[in-house]
Scaffold this motif. Structure first.
Motif, PDB file in Angstrom:
ATOM      1  N   ASP A  32      60.990 -25.561 -16.417  1.00  0.00           N
ATOM      2  CA  ASP A  32      60.913 -26.349 -15.181  1.00  0.00           C
ATOM      3  C   ASP A  32      61.936 -27.492 -15.182  1.00  0.00           C
ATOM      4  N   HIS A  41      65.660 -22.973  -8.766  1.00  0.00           N
ATOM      5  CA  HIS A  41      64.198 -22.883  -8.754  1.00  0.00           C
ATOM      6  C   HIS A  41      63.708 -21.493  -8.364  1.00  0.00           C
ATOM      7  N   GLN A  42      64.463 -20.464  -8.717  1.00  0.00           N
ATOM      8  CA  GLN A  42      64.046 -19.098  -8.416  1.00  0.00           C
ATOM      9  C   GLN A  42      62.650 -18.860  -8.988  1.00  0.00           C
ATOM     10  N   TRP A  43      61.815 -18.167  -8.233  1.00  0.00           N
ATOM     11  CA  TRP A  43      60.406 -17.987  -8.587  1.00  0.00           C
ATOM     12  C   TRP A  43      60.204 -17.341  -9.959  1.00  0.00           C
ATOM     13  N   HIS A  45      61.457 -18.029 -12.564  1.00  0.00           N
ATOM     14  CA  HIS A  45      61.498 -19.075 -13.586  1.00  0.00           C
ATOM     15  C   HIS A  45      60.375 -20.095 -13.446  1.00  0.00           C
ATOM     16  N   ASP A  47      57.496 -20.093 -10.981  1.00  0.00           N
ATOM     17  CA  ASP A  47      56.229 -19.782 -10.305  1.00  0.00           C
ATOM     18  C   ASP A  47      55.416 -18.808 -11.158  1.00  0.00           C
ATOM     19  N   GLU A  49      52.329 -17.848 -11.198  1.00  0.00           N
ATOM     20  CA  GLU A  49      51.435 -16.914 -10.496  1.00  0.00           C
ATOM     21  C   GLU A  49      52.217 -15.741  -9.911  1.00  0.00           C
ATOM     22  N   ARG A  50      53.275 -16.036  -9.220  1.00  0.00           N
ATOM     23  CA  ARG A  50      54.091 -14.967  -8.627  1.00  0.00           C
ATOM     24  C   ARG A  50      54.769 -14.128  -9.719  1.00  0.00           C
ATOM     25  N   ALA A  51      55.200 -14.777 -10.784  1.00  0.00           N
ATOM     26  CA  ALA A  51      55.903 -14.078 -11.862  1.00  0.00           C
ATOM     27  C   ALA A  51      54.991 -13.095 -12.602  1.00  0.00           C
ATOM     28  N   THR A  59      56.836 -15.898 -16.203  1.00  0.00           N
ATOM     29  CA  THR A  59      58.104 -16.573 -15.938  1.00  0.00           C
ATOM     30  C   THR A  59      59.029 -16.369 -17.137  1.00  0.00           C
TER      31      THR A  59
END
Length: 150
Positions: A32, A41-43, A45, A47, A49-51, A59
Motif C-alpha cells: 500500500d 493503485h491497481q486493484w 495490489h 484491494d 477483497e477483489r484480489a 493481492t
C-alpha cells in the motif's frame, strides 16, 4: 552478511554467487505504501477483497516494488569495507517471472558477473535473483550495474 575488505577482493569473485540475503516479508502495508508513493493503485495490489477472486487469489506486490527491494536486500547481505559509496548505474535486463503475493517471504541471491576499474573505484555487473519462499520460479531476475567508489 558477506563482508569483503576491498573491492579487489570482491572483484576476484567474478562468476560466483557472492551473497544471499536473509528472508524478508512483503506485507500488505508495504504494498500500500508503494502504491501511495508511485500512484499505482491497481486493484490487484491494493484491494484484498477483489484480489481474492483475481488470478492470484490475493493481492500481489508491484513488479517495480519487487525490483526496488534489491537495494535493501543487498545492503543486508553484502558489505565492502573500503567503499565510501555505491551508485546504481543502471539495469541491463529485468524480468518479473512470478508474482509476490502479500505476506510472501523473499530473499536475494547475487552473482557477480563483471568487474571493471573506473576512475575512483570499480563498476560491477550483478545478476540478482529475488526468490519467493516455496515458489518454483524466482519473482524477479535483474542484471544491475553498480559503481562503487573508494
Amino acid at each position: 552478511m558477506k563482508t569483503f575488505d576491498t573491492l579487489a577482493e570482491l572483484a576476484a569473485c567474478v562468476g560466483q554467487e557472492v551473497a544471499v540475503s536473509d528472508w524478508h516479508t512483503v506485507t500488505q502495508q508495504a504494498i500500500d505504501q508503494f502504491a501511495d508513493a508511485t500512484g499505482d493503485h491497481q486493484w490487484i495490489h491494493v484491494d484484498p477483497e477483489r484480489a481474492k477472486a483475481g488470478p492470484f487469489g490475493a493481492t500481489i506486490a508491484h513488479g517495480f516494488m519487487t525490483l526496488s527491494l534489491l537495494a535493501g536486500l543487498v545492503m543486508r547481505s553484502l558489505r565492502i569495507e573500503d567503499v565510501r559509496m555505491g551508485v546504481n548505474y543502471g539495469l541491463n535486463r529485468v524480468r518479473f517471472t512470478s508474482p509476490v503475493p502479500a505476506g510472501s517471504r523473499v530473499r536475494l541471491r547475487s552473482e557477480l558477473l563483471e568487474a571493471a576499474p573506473i576512475e575512483g573505484g570499480m563498476q560491477m555487473t550483478w545478476k540478482n535473483t529475488i526468490e519467493r519462499e516455496g515458489a518454483d520460479k524466482p519473482a524477479c531476475v535483474a542484471e544491475a550495474v553498480v559503481r562503487y567508489y573508494t
